[in-house]
Design a protein around this motif. Structure first.
Motif, PDB file in Angstrom:
ATOM      1  N   THR A 152      -0.070  -0.883 -19.209  1.00  0.00           N
ATOM      2  CA  THR A 152       1.178  -0.830 -19.981  1.00  0.00           C
ATOM      3  C   THR A 152       2.410  -0.335 -19.142  1.00  0.00           C
ATOM      4  N   PRO A 153       2.488   0.810 -18.497  1.00  0.00           N
ATOM      5  CA  PRO A 153       3.924   0.841 -17.547  1.00  0.00           C
ATOM      6  C   PRO A 153       3.963  -0.080 -16.704  1.00  0.00           C
ATOM      7  N   ILE A 154       2.926  -0.567 -16.086  1.00  0.00           N
ATOM      8  CA  ILE A 154       3.288  -1.658 -14.955  1.00  0.00           C
ATOM      9  C   ILE A 154       4.020  -2.804 -15.736  1.00  0.00           C
ATOM     10  N   ILE A 155       3.243  -3.257 -16.921  1.00  0.00           N
ATOM     11  CA  ILE A 155       3.939  -4.570 -17.484  1.00  0.00           C
ATOM     12  C   ILE A 155       5.503  -4.213 -17.688  1.00  0.00           C
ATOM     13  N   ASP A 156       5.465  -3.163 -18.596  1.00  0.00           N
ATOM     14  CA  ASP A 156       6.797  -2.597 -18.818  1.00  0.00           C
ATOM     15  C   ASP A 156       7.819  -2.589 -17.796  1.00  0.00           C
ATOM     16  N   TYR A 157       7.520  -2.517 -16.649  1.00  0.00           N
ATOM     17  CA  TYR A 157       8.414  -2.435 -15.615  1.00  0.00           C
ATOM     18  C   TYR A 157       8.645  -3.803 -15.039  1.00  0.00           C
ATOM     19  N   LEU A 158       7.813  -4.774 -14.871  1.00  0.00           N
ATOM     20  CA  LEU A 158       7.710  -5.980 -14.549  1.00  0.00           C
ATOM     21  C   LEU A 158       8.426  -6.645 -15.389  1.00  0.00           C
ATOM     22  N   LEU A 159       8.329  -6.368 -16.693  1.00  0.00           N
ATOM     23  CA  LEU A 159       9.374  -7.267 -17.440  1.00  0.00           C
ATOM     24  C   LEU A 159      10.846  -7.099 -17.660  1.00  0.00           C
ATOM     25  N   LYS A 160      11.082  -5.999 -16.904  1.00  0.00           N
ATOM     26  CA  LYS A 160      12.381  -5.853 -16.539  1.00  0.00           C
ATOM     27  C   LYS A 160      13.020  -6.788 -15.822  1.00  0.00           C
ATOM     28  N   ASN A 161      12.110  -7.235 -14.766  1.00  0.00           N
ATOM     29  CA  ASN A 161      12.541  -8.430 -13.954  1.00  0.00           C
ATOM     30  C   ASN A 161      13.616  -7.888 -12.769  1.00  0.00           C
ATOM     31  N   GLU A 162      13.366  -6.801 -12.475  1.00  0.00           N
ATOM     32  CA  GLU A 162      13.962  -6.132 -11.303  1.00  0.00           C
ATOM     33  C   GLU A 162      13.568  -6.423  -9.910  1.00  0.00           C
ATOM     34  N   LEU A 163      12.255  -6.932  -9.735  1.00  0.00           N
ATOM     35  CA  LEU A 163      11.801  -7.098  -8.273  1.00  0.00           C
ATOM     36  C   LEU A 163      12.200  -8.530  -7.945  1.00  0.00           C
ATOM     37  N   LYS A 164      12.312  -8.801  -6.547  1.00  0.00           N
ATOM     38  CA  LYS A 164      12.850 -10.412  -6.281  1.00  0.00           C
ATOM     39  C   LYS A 164      11.430 -11.242  -6.806  1.00  0.00           C
ATOM     40  N   THR A 194      -2.821   5.900  -8.421  1.00  0.00           N
ATOM     41  CA  THR A 194      -2.401   4.424  -8.021  1.00  0.00           C
ATOM     42  C   THR A 194      -3.158   4.108  -6.678  1.00  0.00           C
ATOM     43  N   SER A 195      -3.539   2.938  -6.793  1.00  0.00           N
ATOM     44  CA  SER A 195      -4.413   2.430  -5.529  1.00  0.00           C
ATOM     45  C   SER A 195      -3.554   1.826  -4.411  1.00  0.00           C
ATOM     46  N   ASP A 196      -2.722   1.104  -4.747  1.00  0.00           N
ATOM     47  CA  ASP A 196      -1.718   0.320  -3.870  1.00  0.00           C
ATOM     48  C   ASP A 196      -0.176   0.451  -4.559  1.00  0.00           C
ATOM     49  N   LEU A 197       0.885  -0.129  -3.424  1.00  0.00           N
ATOM     50  CA  LEU A 197       2.049  -0.231  -3.741  1.00  0.00           C
ATOM     51  C   LEU A 197       2.769  -1.070  -5.109  1.00  0.00           C
ATOM     52  N   ASP A 198       1.717  -1.760  -5.122  1.00  0.00           N
ATOM     53  CA  ASP A 198       1.982  -2.900  -6.390  1.00  0.00           C
ATOM     54  C   ASP A 198       2.039  -2.045  -7.743  1.00  0.00           C
ATOM     55  N   TYR A 227       3.121  -6.806  -2.975  1.00  0.00           N
ATOM     56  CA  TYR A 227       3.910  -5.955  -1.969  1.00  0.00           C
ATOM     57  C   TYR A 227       2.817  -5.266  -1.464  1.00  0.00           C
ATOM     58  N   ASP A 228       1.634  -5.357  -1.448  1.00  0.00           N
ATOM     59  CA  ASP A 228       0.420  -4.580  -0.873  1.00  0.00           C
ATOM     60  C   ASP A 228      -0.717  -5.304  -1.016  1.00  0.00           C
ATOM     61  N   GLN A 229      -1.927  -5.097  -0.450  1.00  0.00           N
ATOM     62  CA  GLN A 229      -3.118  -5.737  -0.443  1.00  0.00           C
ATOM     63  C   GLN A 229      -3.993  -5.212  -1.567  1.00  0.00           C
ATOM     64  N   GLY A 230      -4.822  -6.154  -2.293  1.00  0.00           N
ATOM     65  CA  GLY A 230      -5.686  -5.892  -3.128  1.00  0.00           C
ATOM     66  C   GLY A 230      -7.013  -5.709  -2.431  1.00  0.00           C
ATOM     67  N   TYR A 231      -8.003  -5.357  -3.359  1.00  0.00           N
ATOM     68  CA  TYR A 231      -9.317  -4.931  -2.779  1.00  0.00           C
ATOM     69  C   TYR A 231      -9.995  -6.079  -1.819  1.00  0.00           C
ATOM     70  N   ASN A 232     -10.100  -7.470  -2.308  1.00  0.00           N
ATOM     71  CA  ASN A 232     -10.792  -8.269  -1.556  1.00  0.00           C
ATOM     72  C   ASN A 232     -10.134  -8.524  -0.394  1.00  0.00           C
ATOM     73  N   ALA A 233      -8.578  -8.667  -0.230  1.00  0.00           N
ATOM     74  CA  ALA A 233      -8.037  -8.634   1.081  1.00  0.00           C
ATOM     75  C   ALA A 233      -8.134  -7.625   1.943  1.00  0.00           C
ATOM     76  N   LEU A 234      -8.134  -6.456   1.355  1.00  0.00           N
ATOM     77  CA  LEU A 234      -8.653  -5.240   2.428  1.00  0.00           C
ATOM     78  C   LEU A 234     -10.132  -5.421   3.001  1.00  0.00           C
ATOM     79  N   GLU A 235     -10.835  -5.684   2.336  1.00  0.00           N
ATOM     80  CA  GLU A 235     -12.346  -6.348   2.884  1.00  0.00           C
ATOM     81  C   GLU A 235     -12.477  -7.215   3.924  1.00  0.00           C
ATOM     82  N   ALA A 236     -11.565  -8.253   3.670  1.00  0.00           N
ATOM     83  CA  ALA A 236     -11.272  -9.435   4.548  1.00  0.00           C
ATOM     84  C   ALA A 236     -10.793  -8.719   6.161  1.00  0.00           C
ATOM     85  N   MET A 237      -9.844  -7.862   5.779  1.00  0.00           N
ATOM     86  CA  MET A 237      -8.909  -7.456   6.944  1.00  0.00           C
ATOM     87  C   MET A 237     -10.038  -6.618   7.831  1.00  0.00           C
TER      88      MET A 237
END
Length: 384
Positions: A131-143, A187-191, A290-300
């Motif tokens: 909920t708060p993640i989508i609340d913020y993203l709907l502000k459309n403040e990120l590039k 929280t698990s990553d910067l996103d 803006y950060d890596q998800g879990y599958n990306a980290l496993e690949a790294m």
């Protein structure tokens, strides 16, 4: 401690369980396994009856279409209800999401209340849509963000029904109740950390745990073609900006026909996904991050070169100045083509970045260190 991990979407809880068990804790995972991904759980609440092939499945789908009543959600709730008494003497419970049970929000709250009456130490993990993640993203403040395609074309609202559902009052009420009744918001990553902070929440940032003993790194030589892998999940196709990768790969295929081998898969089980991407040198993950998800980290951890979120916020947070650990993928086809072209024309860079990636994972995501961070936080909240 006896620990209940509720929900599994990415293998995060499985890796955390492995780390916690290494430290001597007893851990149980309850969840659905996330449909086609088929992640392992100790107790499944997967809606087996509703997903049976044949006349029953047809009947349940017809009922949902005619009445909007989702019997699959109800079956999951019933299955969890009959498991609750097994967890009476547990010391801590962590939910992977406010919708960890994948049922109706009202049923979730009733089941959480019954579970929480026996387990007093609780955490809510924010590692995806919330909920708060989508609340913020709907502000459309990120590039850019996972909602960028929706902002560009509001007619895509139906395709964004899963993230946008957290705007509904019932889901908001569930999140608010959990935020009040869990001692920790993690929280698990910067996103997720950035939006939660912007929305005024006090959180604890703990990077995703990666089992670096289970995931082996093998230096590779590029003897023939450079293998590029793109794994598509249709449910997150727009959110991850996969169309940019597809367009870039078309150009790369034409430009380097004799130098590359491109593998594209869609909606396959996690075990099969891993087998296929093990052969790849370069993996394409997402462009709106803006950060890596879990599958990306496993690949790294395996030394693959990842195209994923790795912009200035990521570089600053992890104090990365010189050694490139992955490729920052942005929603720009030309930029992706240029970065892929550089790696194809300079294959020695692939191995260098792969080595850096493995070192980064060991330093920042090693599963027992991350598990210890979790257990320390939980123990501190118990004694507070």
């Amino acid at each position: 401690m006896k620990i209940l991990l509720l929900g599994e979407y990415s293998r995060l809880h499985n890796s955390l369980k492995e780390g916690l068990e290494t430290l001597g804790h007893q851990v149980i995972i309850v969840g659905c396994g996330d449909k086609f991904k088929q992640f392992p759980v100790d107790y499944s609440i997967y809606a087996k009856i509703c997903n049976q092939k044949g006349i029953l499945n047809f009947l349940f789908r017809a009922i949902r279409k005619a009445t909007t009543l989702d019997l699959e959600k109800i079956e999951k709730a019933i299955r969890f209800y009959f498991l609750i008494d097994k967890f009476k003497d547990f010391d801590h419970v962590q939910l992977i999401n406010s919708d960890a049970l994948e049922t109706y929000p009202g049923l979730s709250r009733l089941l959480y209340k019954r579970l929480f009456s026996n387990i007093k130490s609780r955490s809510l993990l924010v590692c995806g849509d919330e909920t708060p993640i989508i609340d913020y993203l709907l502000k459309n403040e990120l590039k850019y963000s996972i909602l960028t395609p929706y902002f560009e074309d509001p007619t895509l609202e139906k395709q964004f029904r899963y993230p946008l559902k957290y705007q509904k009052e019932a889901y908001r009420k569930t999140f608010d109740w959990l935020a009040q009744n869990c001692q920790n918001l993690i929280t698990s990553d910067l996103d997720y950390e950035i939006p939660m902070q912007k929305m005024g929440f006090k959180t604890t940032f703990i990077p995703n745990p990666i089992n670096t003993f289970k995931i082996e790194y093998t230096p590779f030589e590029i003897k023939d073609k450079i293998i590029i892998f793109l794994g598509i999940n249709r449910l997150s196709y727009l959110k991850k900006g996969i169309t940019y990768f597809e367009k870039a790969l078309q150009q790369i295929q034409e430009k380097y026909l004799e130098k590359v081998e491109i593998t594209i898969t869609e909606n396959i089980p996690y075990s099969q996904y891993i087998t296929l991407y093990n052969k790849a040198h370069i993996l394409l993950d997402q462009v709106y991050a803006y950060d890596q998800g879990y599958n990306a980290l496993e690949a790294m951890a395996k030394g693959k070169v990842l195209f994923t979120g790795a912009g200035q916020d990521f570089l600053s947070h992890y104090k990365l100045e010189e050694n490139e650990v992955c490729i920052n993928a942005i929603p720009n086809t030309s930029d992706l083509v240029n970065k892929l072209s550089y790696l194809i024309e300079n294959p020695e860079a692939i191995n260098t970045i792969g080595i850096n990636a493995r070192k980064f994972i060991i330093k920042n995501h090693e599963y027992t260190i991350i598990a210890k961070t979790y257990s320390n936080l939980w123990e501190a909240s118990q004694s507070a």
